[in-house]
Design an enzyme around this catalytic site. Structure first.
Site, short mmCIF file in Angstrom:
data_model
loop_
_atom_site.label_atom_id
_atom_site.label_comp_id
_atom_site.label_asym_id
_atom_site.label_seq_id
_atom_site.Cartn_x
_atom_site.Cartn_y
_atom_site.Cartn_z
N GLU A 12 155.07 114.42 124.57
CA GLU A 12 155.27 113.04 125.02
C GLU A 12 156.57 112.46 124.46
OE1 GLU A 12 153.88 111.27 127.26
OE2 GLU A 12 151.95 112.22 127.61
N ASP A 59 156.56 103.44 128.83
CA ASP A 59 155.75 104.16 127.85
C ASP A 59 156.42 104.01 126.50
OD1 ASP A 59 154.12 105.02 129.94
OD2 ASP A 59 155.26 106.87 130.23
#
EC number: 3.2.1.17
Length: 147
Positions: free
Chosen positions: A53, A70
């Site tokens: 991520e 994000d």
């Protein structure tokens, strides 16, 4: 000299907060915060997710095509989980500002991740986990760490 100081001060807010964790350092922090086997997901799953991520970077941000962003080491989304003040219709289900997810202290990210993984989809909520970690030997991510 004064103009140089003003120039430097102008660029300070552009510096990304946060920290890039080492693999084992992150594993130890996540274990201390109760992520090992949380909702049945081993510590290796969480470390693997963080690797893919954010590359272990708490200051990581990524803008999405839907206008959301994000944030942090686990790339928690502003549409559902935090409030960044610019995502229309944000639900803020973790009841935190997204900026809290960019701190070198991963407590806010871990607490929010616990809510996310408890929401019904488990770790499938993380695209990078589905693509790179699910169904693999995630123990490689904690191998050699003193935990």
């Amino acid at each position: 000299m004064r103009s140089l100081l003003i120039l430097v001060l102008c660029f300070l807010p552009l510096a990304a907060p946060g920290k890039v964790y080492g693999r084992c350092e992150l594993a130890a922090a996540m274990k201390r915060m109760g992520l090992d086997n949380y909702r049945g997901y081993s510590l290796g799953n969480w470390v693997c997710a963080a690797k893919f991520e954010s590359n272990f970077n708490t200051g990581a941000t990524n803008r999405n095509t839907d206008g959301s962003t994000d944030y942090g080491i686990l790339q928690i989304n502003s549409r559902w989980w935090c409030n960044d003040g610019r995502t229309p219709g944000s639900k803020n289900l973790c009841h935190i500002p997204c900026s809290a997810l960019l701190s070198s202290d991963i407590t806010a990210s871990v607490n929010c991740a616990k809510k996310i993984v408890s929401d019904g989809n488990g770790m499938n909520a993380w695209v990078a986990w589905r693509k790179h970690c699910k169904g693999t030997d995630v123990n490689v991510w904690i191998r050699g760490c003193r935990l």
